[in-house]
Design a protein around this motif. Structure first.
Motif, PDB file in Angstrom:
ATOM      1  N   LEU A  48     -64.353-138.320 -17.066  1.00 24.48           N
ATOM      2  CA  LEU A  48     -64.900-137.099 -17.652  1.00 24.48           C
ATOM      3  C   LEU A  48     -64.511-135.937 -16.751  1.00 24.48           C
ATOM      4  O   LEU A  48     -64.835-135.930 -15.563  1.00 24.48           O
ATOM      5  CB  LEU A  48     -66.425-137.195 -17.766  1.00 24.48           C
ATOM      6  CG  LEU A  48     -67.177-135.948 -18.216  1.00 24.48           C
ATOM      7  CD1 LEU A  48     -66.770-135.557 -19.632  1.00 24.48           C
ATOM      8  CD2 LEU A  48     -68.680-136.176 -18.140  1.00 24.48           C
ATOM      9  N   LEU A  49     -63.797-134.966 -17.304  1.00 25.03           N
ATOM     10  CA  LEU A  49     -63.387-133.774 -16.553  1.00 25.03           C
ATOM     11  C   LEU A  49     -64.119-132.571 -17.131  1.00 25.03           C
ATOM     12  O   LEU A  49     -64.010-132.286 -18.318  1.00 25.03           O
ATOM     13  CB  LEU A  49     -61.875-133.573 -16.659  1.00 25.03           C
ATOM     14  CG  LEU A  49     -61.016-134.715 -16.130  1.00 25.03           C
ATOM     15  CD1 LEU A  49     -59.548-134.454 -16.421  1.00 25.03           C
ATOM     16  CD2 LEU A  49     -61.233-134.903 -14.650  1.00 25.03           C
ATOM     17  N   GLU A  50     -64.860-131.857 -16.261  1.00 23.83           N
ATOM     18  CA  GLU A  50     -65.638-130.701 -16.684  1.00 23.83           C
ATOM     19  C   GLU A  50     -65.246-129.481 -15.862  1.00 23.83           C
ATOM     20  O   GLU A  50     -64.701-129.605 -14.772  1.00 23.83           O
ATOM     21  CB  GLU A  50     -67.132-130.951 -16.468  1.00 23.83           C
ATOM     22  CG  GLU A  50     -67.683-132.145 -17.200  1.00 23.83           C
ATOM     23  CD  GLU A  50     -69.096-132.458 -16.772  1.00 23.83           C
ATOM     24  OE1 GLU A  50     -70.026-131.852 -17.326  1.00 23.83           O
ATOM     25  OE2 GLU A  50     -69.265-133.301 -15.880  1.00 23.83           O
ATOM     26  N   ARG A  51     -65.552-128.302 -16.383  1.00 27.92           N
ATOM     27  CA  ARG A  51     -65.314-127.043 -15.673  1.00 27.92           C
ATOM     28  C   ARG A  51     -66.267-126.965 -14.476  1.00 27.92           C
ATOM     29  O   ARG A  51     -67.458-127.238 -14.604  1.00 27.92           O
ATOM     30  CB  ARG A  51     -65.588-125.878 -16.623  1.00 27.92           C
ATOM     31  CG  ARG A  51     -65.456-124.506 -15.993  1.00 27.92           C
ATOM     32  CD  ARG A  51     -65.942-123.424 -16.947  1.00 27.92           C
ATOM     33  NE  ARG A  51     -65.126-123.334 -18.131  1.00 27.92           N
ATOM     34  CZ  ARG A  51     -64.093-122.516 -18.267  1.00 27.92           C
ATOM     35  NH1 ARG A  51     -63.747-121.716 -17.277  1.00 27.92           N
ATOM     36  NH2 ARG A  51     -63.410-122.491 -19.391  1.00 27.92           N
ATOM     37  N   ILE A  64     -55.421-141.314 -23.854  1.00 32.02           N
ATOM     38  CA  ILE A  64     -55.964-140.407 -24.856  1.00 32.02           C
ATOM     39  C   ILE A  64     -56.857-139.397 -24.143  1.00 32.02           C
ATOM     40  O   ILE A  64     -57.869-139.765 -23.560  1.00 32.02           O
ATOM     41  CB  ILE A  64     -56.761-141.171 -25.929  1.00 32.02           C
ATOM     42  CG1 ILE A  64     -55.868-142.213 -26.600  1.00 32.02           C
ATOM     43  CG2 ILE A  64     -57.347-140.199 -26.951  1.00 32.02           C
ATOM     44  CD1 ILE A  64     -56.590-143.152 -27.525  1.00 32.02           C
ATOM     45  N   VAL A  65     -56.447-138.131 -24.196  1.00 32.69           N
ATOM     46  CA  VAL A  65     -57.214-137.042 -23.601  1.00 32.69           C
ATOM     47  C   VAL A  65     -57.807-136.251 -24.753  1.00 32.69           C
ATOM     48  O   VAL A  65     -57.085-135.799 -25.637  1.00 32.69           O
ATOM     49  CB  VAL A  65     -56.318-136.137 -22.722  1.00 32.69           C
ATOM     50  CG1 VAL A  65     -57.137-135.019 -22.113  1.00 32.69           C
ATOM     51  CG2 VAL A  65     -55.624-136.956 -21.642  1.00 32.69           C
ATOM     52  N   THR A  66     -59.125-136.091 -24.751  1.00 34.68           N
ATOM     53  CA  THR A  66     -59.794-135.436 -25.870  1.00 34.68           C
ATOM     54  C   THR A  66     -60.810-134.415 -25.394  1.00 34.68           C
ATOM     55  O   THR A  66     -61.356-134.532 -24.301  1.00 34.68           O
ATOM     56  CB  THR A  66     -60.475-136.485 -26.785  1.00 34.68           C
ATOM     57  OG1 THR A  66     -61.067-135.829 -27.884  1.00 34.68           O
ATOM     58  CG2 THR A  66     -61.519-137.275 -26.040  1.00 34.68           C
ATOM     59  N   ASP A  67     -61.021-133.429 -26.223  1.00 32.92           N
ATOM     60  CA  ASP A  67     -62.042-132.420 -25.984  1.00 32.92           C
ATOM     61  C   ASP A  67     -63.395-133.003 -26.372  1.00 32.92           C
ATOM     62  O   ASP A  67     -63.472-134.059 -26.998  1.00 32.92           O
ATOM     63  CB  ASP A  67     -61.714-131.179 -26.831  1.00 32.92           C
ATOM     64  CG  ASP A  67     -62.685-130.039 -26.594  1.00 32.92           C
ATOM     65  OD1 ASP A  67     -63.160-129.869 -25.457  1.00 32.92           O
ATOM     66  OD2 ASP A  67     -62.970-129.292 -27.552  1.00 32.92           O
ATOM     67  N   MET A  71     -55.059-131.022 -16.643  1.00 28.52           N
ATOM     68  CA  MET A  71     -54.058-132.015 -17.044  1.00 28.52           C
ATOM     69  C   MET A  71     -53.087-132.311 -15.903  1.00 28.52           C
ATOM     70  O   MET A  71     -52.718-133.457 -15.674  1.00 28.52           O
ATOM     71  CB  MET A  71     -53.299-131.539 -18.282  1.00 28.52           C
ATOM     72  CG  MET A  71     -52.378-132.581 -18.854  1.00 28.52           C
ATOM     73  SD  MET A  71     -53.226-134.009 -19.551  1.00 28.52           S
ATOM     74  CE  MET A  71     -53.708-133.342 -21.114  1.00 28.52           C
ATOM     75  N   TRP A  72     -52.679-131.283 -15.157  1.00 25.25           N
ATOM     76  CA  TRP A  72     -51.802-131.513 -14.004  1.00 25.25           C
ATOM     77  C   TRP A  72     -52.483-132.436 -12.996  1.00 25.25           C
ATOM     78  O   TRP A  72     -51.874-133.356 -12.475  1.00 25.25           O
ATOM     79  CB  TRP A  72     -51.430-130.199 -13.330  1.00 25.25           C
ATOM     80  CG  TRP A  72     -50.317-129.450 -13.981  1.00 25.25           C
ATOM     81  CD1 TRP A  72     -49.243-129.982 -14.642  1.00 25.25           C
ATOM     82  CD2 TRP A  72     -50.174-128.043 -14.058  1.00 25.25           C
ATOM     83  NE1 TRP A  72     -48.441-128.982 -15.105  1.00 25.25           N
ATOM     84  CE2 TRP A  72     -48.985-127.773 -14.771  1.00 25.25           C
ATOM     85  CE3 TRP A  72     -50.917-126.969 -13.594  1.00 25.25           C
ATOM     86  CZ2 TRP A  72     -48.531-126.499 -15.016  1.00 25.25           C
ATOM     87  CZ3 TRP A  72     -50.460-125.694 -13.844  1.00 25.25           C
ATOM     88  CH2 TRP A  72     -49.290-125.462 -14.546  1.00 25.25           C
ATOM     89  N   HIS A  73     -53.757-132.167 -12.725  1.00 23.98           N
ATOM     90  CA  HIS A  73     -54.486-133.014 -11.780  1.00 23.98           C
ATOM     91  C   HIS A  73     -54.694-134.427 -12.327  1.00 23.98           C
ATOM     92  O   HIS A  73     -54.635-135.396 -11.570  1.00 23.98           O
ATOM     93  CB  HIS A  73     -55.821-132.368 -11.403  1.00 23.98           C
ATOM     94  CG  HIS A  73     -55.648-131.218 -10.471  1.00 23.98           C
ATOM     95  ND1 HIS A  73     -55.354-131.366  -9.142  1.00 23.98           N
ATOM     96  CD2 HIS A  73     -55.696-129.897 -10.697  1.00 23.98           C
ATOM     97  CE1 HIS A  73     -55.234-130.198  -8.570  1.00 23.98           C
ATOM     98  NE2 HIS A  73     -55.434-129.266  -9.498  1.00 23.98           N
ATOM     99  N   LEU A  74     -54.939-134.533 -13.612  1.00 22.12           N
ATOM    100  CA  LEU A  74     -55.110-135.846 -14.227  1.00 22.12           C
ATOM    101  C   LEU A  74     -53.839-136.678 -14.093  1.00 22.12           C
ATOM    102  O   LEU A  74     -53.887-137.839 -13.673  1.00 22.12           O
ATOM    103  CB  LEU A  74     -55.477-135.698 -15.704  1.00 22.12           C
ATOM    104  CG  LEU A  74     -55.547-136.991 -16.508  1.00 22.12           C
ATOM    105  CD1 LEU A  74     -56.724-137.827 -16.036  1.00 22.12           C
ATOM    106  CD2 LEU A  74     -55.651-136.692 -17.983  1.00 22.12           C
ATOM    107  N   LEU A  75     -52.704-136.103 -14.432  1.00 21.41           N
ATOM    108  CA  LEU A  75     -51.437-136.842 -14.342  1.00 21.41           C
ATOM    109  C   LEU A  75     -51.098-137.169 -12.902  1.00 21.41           C
ATOM    110  O   LEU A  75     -50.460-138.191 -12.627  1.00 21.41           O
ATOM    111  CB  LEU A  75     -50.316-136.065 -15.019  1.00 21.41           C
ATOM    112  CG  LEU A  75     -50.473-135.935 -16.538  1.00 21.41           C
ATOM    113  CD1 LEU A  75     -49.342-135.116 -17.116  1.00 21.41           C
ATOM    114  CD2 LEU A  75     -50.556-137.293 -17.209  1.00 21.41           C
ATOM    115  N   ASP A 124     -57.275-148.771 -24.335  1.00 25.42           N
ATOM    116  CA  ASP A 124     -56.706-147.446 -24.090  1.00 25.42           C
ATOM    117  C   ASP A 124     -57.534-146.723 -23.036  1.00 25.42           C
ATOM    118  O   ASP A 124     -58.731-146.950 -22.895  1.00 25.42           O
ATOM    119  CB  ASP A 124     -56.677-146.618 -25.376  1.00 25.42           C
ATOM    120  CG  ASP A 124     -55.711-147.186 -26.397  1.00 25.42           C
ATOM    121  OD1 ASP A 124     -54.750-147.866 -25.989  1.00 25.42           O
ATOM    122  OD2 ASP A 124     -55.920-146.962 -27.599  1.00 25.42           O
ATOM    123  N   CYS A 125     -56.885-145.839 -22.304  1.00 27.39           N
ATOM    124  CA  CYS A 125     -57.558-145.028 -21.288  1.00 27.39           C
ATOM    125  C   CYS A 125     -58.054-143.752 -21.960  1.00 27.39           C
ATOM    126  O   CYS A 125     -57.258-142.967 -22.471  1.00 27.39           O
ATOM    127  CB  CYS A 125     -56.597-144.701 -20.156  1.00 27.39           C
ATOM    128  SG  CYS A 125     -57.349-143.748 -18.831  1.00 27.39           S
TER     129      CYS A 125
END
Length: 181
Positions: free
Chosen positions: A113-116, A30-33, A132-136, A85-86
């Motif tokens: 946690l992914l931030e700008r 689950i990827v969320t804002d 998302m590319w880097h996450l996958l 869940d991740c």
């Protein structure tokens, strides 16, 4: 001595299994804002007026601790995390040292946690596609039953939907509908 060695070996195996193995066996990704998806800062008016300097002034540790309001998705994410869940929080906010503390303070559980990064000038949709590319890429070899992306901005949802076919894209506004924003 053998008993101590056996206890030590069991402890190492248990620690490895608990912290590494069990957290890698997941049901869903689950990827969320963050903003206007799992919660919002009552002092922020960026969505209404688009005034970035004003938003930066309101985006302080104090305001995020005491004026941040959780939305219904926040409770659902806690339950999903507890069910194995991740959870990845992907935000277009610039990296701040205190954001992990704020999330912990409000009881938001997550795995990543992914931030700008500071100085990044990509639009939110392009930034999230890039992240998302880097996450996958990090999760190569790990399979999930479902891939979910939750965001309040249509441009972000469209970007993920067009480039990552495995993701179910969910409008956070539909889930948080009726909540006093």
């Amino acid at each position: 001595m053998k008993l101590l060695r056996w206890l030590y070996d069991r402890f190492i195996v248990w620690t490895y299994d608990y912290f590494f193995t069990t957290r890698l066996i997941r049901n869903n990704l689950i990827v969320t804002d963050h903003d206007k998806t799992i919660g919002y800062n009552k002092k922020s008016t960026f969505e209404e007026d688009g005034d970035l300097p004003k938003w930066r002034k309101a985006n302080t540790l104090w305001n995020n601790l005491f004026y941040w309001v959780p939305l219904p998705i926040a409770r659902a994410l806690r339950e999903c995390y507890d069910n194995g869940d991740c959870i990845v929080i992907m935000t277009s906010r610039e990296k701040k040292w205190w954001l992990p503390f704020v999330l912990w303070w409000h009881g938001i559980k997550y795995d990543l946690l992914l931030e700008r990064h500071e100085g990044t000038t990509l639009s939110s949709a392009d930034l999230k596609k890039f992240m998302m590319w880097h996450l996958l890429d990090k999760f190569v070899g790990i399979r999930f039953k479902r891939y979910l992306f939750i965001d309040d901005l249509k441009s972000n949802r469209d970007s993920i939907e067009a480039n990552f076919k495995q993701f179910e894209v969910i409008d956070a506004n539909e889930i948080n509908r009726g909540w006093d924003l």
